[in-house]
Scaffold this motif. Structure first.
Motif, PDB file in Angstrom:
ATOM      1  N   ILE A  87       0.827  -1.242   0.026  1.00 56.90           N
ATOM      2  CA  ILE A  87      -0.023   0.120   0.017  1.00 56.90           C
ATOM      3  C   ILE A  87       0.798   1.290  -0.042  1.00 56.90           C
ATOM      4  N   ASP A  88       2.169   1.362   0.245  1.00 57.05           N
ATOM      5  CA  ASP A  88       2.816   2.209  -0.176  1.00 57.05           C
ATOM      6  C   ASP A  88       3.399   2.565  -1.386  1.00 57.05           C
ATOM      7  N   GLY A  89       2.600   1.814  -2.388  1.00 55.23           N
ATOM      8  CA  GLY A  89       3.085   2.156  -3.918  1.00 55.23           C
ATOM      9  C   GLY A  89       4.309   2.012  -4.264  1.00 55.23           C
TER      10      GLY A  89
ATOM     11  N   GLY B  40      -6.564   3.525 -11.520  1.00 55.84           N
ATOM     12  CA  GLY B  40      -6.974   4.516 -10.906  1.00 55.84           C
ATOM     13  C   GLY B  40      -7.098   4.522  -9.490  1.00 55.84           C
ATOM     14  N   GLU B  41      -7.883   3.381  -9.126  1.00 56.74           N
ATOM     15  CA  GLU B  41      -8.150   3.021  -7.755  1.00 56.74           C
ATOM     16  C   GLU B  41      -7.076   2.888  -7.057  1.00 56.74           C
ATOM     17  N   GLU B  42      -6.125   2.052  -7.538  1.00 55.66           N
ATOM     18  CA  GLU B  42      -4.876   1.809  -6.675  1.00 55.66           C
ATOM     19  C   GLU B  42      -4.137   3.153  -6.429  1.00 55.66           C
TER      20      GLU B  42
ATOM     21  N   ALA C  85      -7.036  12.184  -2.304  1.00 59.76           N
ATOM     22  CA  ALA C  85      -6.342  10.990  -2.410  1.00 59.76           C
ATOM     23  C   ALA C  85      -5.623  10.797  -3.546  1.00 59.76           C
ATOM     24  N   THR C  86      -6.141  11.013  -4.782  1.00 55.90           N
ATOM     25  CA  THR C  86      -5.516  10.798  -5.810  1.00 55.90           C
ATOM     26  C   THR C  86      -4.293  11.821  -6.083  1.00 55.90           C
TER      27      THR C  86
ATOM     28  N   GLY D  27      -2.411   7.100  -1.975  1.00 58.32           N
ATOM     29  CA  GLY D  27      -2.695   8.199  -1.470  1.00 58.32           C
ATOM     30  C   GLY D  27      -3.659   8.402  -0.277  1.00 58.32           C
ATOM     31  N   LEU D  28      -4.877   7.775  -0.372  1.00 59.02           N
ATOM     32  CA  LEU D  28      -5.688   7.671   0.886  1.00 59.02           C
ATOM     33  C   LEU D  28      -4.867   7.209   2.083  1.00 59.02           C
ATOM     34  N   LEU D  29      -4.622   6.212   1.993  1.00 55.33           N
ATOM     35  CA  LEU D  29      -3.717   5.524   3.335  1.00 55.33           C
ATOM     36  C   LEU D  29      -2.631   6.183   3.878  1.00 55.33           C
TER      37      LEU D  29
END
Length: 341
Positions: free
Chosen positions: A113-115, A148-150, A323-324, A155-157
């Motif tokens: 989740i950190d990308g 897109g959701e990823e 978030a995006t 960003g949200l987390l």
């Protein structure tokens, strides 16, 4: 037109969807929005115009998309009275798809989740395009995909990190045309599911036999009778299948049991209830509802009716919108960090 002195502190964040386009100038040091422009020139329309007018002339798809992107950058530069040359562009959404600027392979699960494992492709500057491009792809499972959701999730987390949410085991819900349920364990996405809730509602209410039995409510404000109809739709699923229950929309109106506006809420209850009922089988997971203003109240009411609200955290629409931006900044910084090693 003035020039931004420290280019490394800024990014151009582009959210290029199937039917929409949004370009933002972002201060990446504090994830603040400086300015933005939007249009309806989405990826599908851009691809169609390239096929119709430019492919046979030898203009590559990437080149055509760059021209369209440069036009939007010029509009944003004019609006802000700032020279935006040399500022990198981070693009999420459908631009990395088979109808986008350049097709980029999906990332696979597990997805941190950190990308750090986001699938990206770098496109260097060109003589007529003074911007490096970071093109972000989506994530896939064996049977599902998201684009897109990823980026929004990452960003949200990151924005919620100081709230100490239970990201060891949680499910993030992103309602919409194609709702996503994203399962997180041990700081990684381990699975996700797509529900065609919004699209099926649109098809049923505009193109099926049910179209004359419902009337749009705007799905944001409704009275007590409409709320009762919505709850009735949710609870109907305990008595019959979704396919049988859908026809009840027709008979509700035919037998004057519900008004058309109430019936639209009944239909919505059927579909949202059918989407959310799978969460009853996940009693130990924290639920995080990430919904904009137009759907928030309906999903909240559905979760109350299904006794899910006690373990649900709701995220504000403002934070979801940011978030995006935060996800694009996070992925860009990861990429720049990897290049410096």
């Amino acid at each position: 037109m003035k020039t931004i002195e420290t280019m490394k502190s800024y990014l151009l964040g582009c959210d290029w969807g199937t039917s929409s386009f949004r370009l933002r100038l972002i201060n990446s040091s504090d994830v603040q929005l400086i300015g933005e422009i939007t249009s309806q020139e989405g990826v599908a329309n851009t691809f169609t115009r390239w096929k119709a007018n430019s492919e046979t002339k030898g203009i590559s798809r990437e080149q055509f998309f760059r021209v369209q992107l440069q036009r939007q950058i010029n509009l944003l530069a004019k609006q802000l009275a700032i020279n935006l040359d040399d500022i990198p562009v981070v693009i999420s959404g459908m631009a990395s798809s088979s109808i986008g600027m350049d097709e980029v392979p999906y990332a696979t699960l597990p997805f941190p989740i950190d990308g750090s494992r986001a699938s990206i492709k770098r496109l260097d500057t060109q003589p007529d395009f003074a911007h490096d491009i970071i093109l972000i792809s989506g994530v896939r499972t064996e049977h599902d995909v998201m684009r897109g959701e990823e980026t929004q999730l990452i960003g949200l987390l990151a924005l919620l990190d100081n709230l100490h949410l239970n990201t060891e085991e949680s499910i993030l819900l992103f309602p919409g045309t194609h709702s996503k349920h994203i399962y997180i364990q041990n700081q990684q996405v381990i699975d996700f599911q797509t529900f065609m809730t919004g699209e099926v509602f649109n098809l049923m209410s505009h193109y099926s036999i049910l179209k004359d039995s419902v009337e749009s409510t705007g799905l944001a404000v409704f009275d007590e009778s409409e709320l009762k109809a919505f709850k009735s739709g949710i609870n109907q699923l305990t008595n019959s299948s979704i396919l049988n229950s859908l026809f009840r929309v027709r008979t509700n109106q035919l037998f004057s049991q519900l008004t058309k506006r109430q019936n639209a809420l009944y239909l919505s209850g059927l579909l949202i209830g059918n989407e959310l009922k799978s969460l009853l089988q996940q009693p130990d997971s924290q639920l995080i509802l990430c919904s904009g203003n137009n759907l928030y109240e309906l999903y909240k009411q559905a979760m109350i009716e299904l006794n899910l609200i006690g373990r649900t955290i709701t995220i504000s629409a403002d934070l979801i919108d940011k978030a995006t931006i935060a996800g694009q900044v996070k992925i860009a910084k990861n990429q720049l960090l990897s290049l410096s090693k």
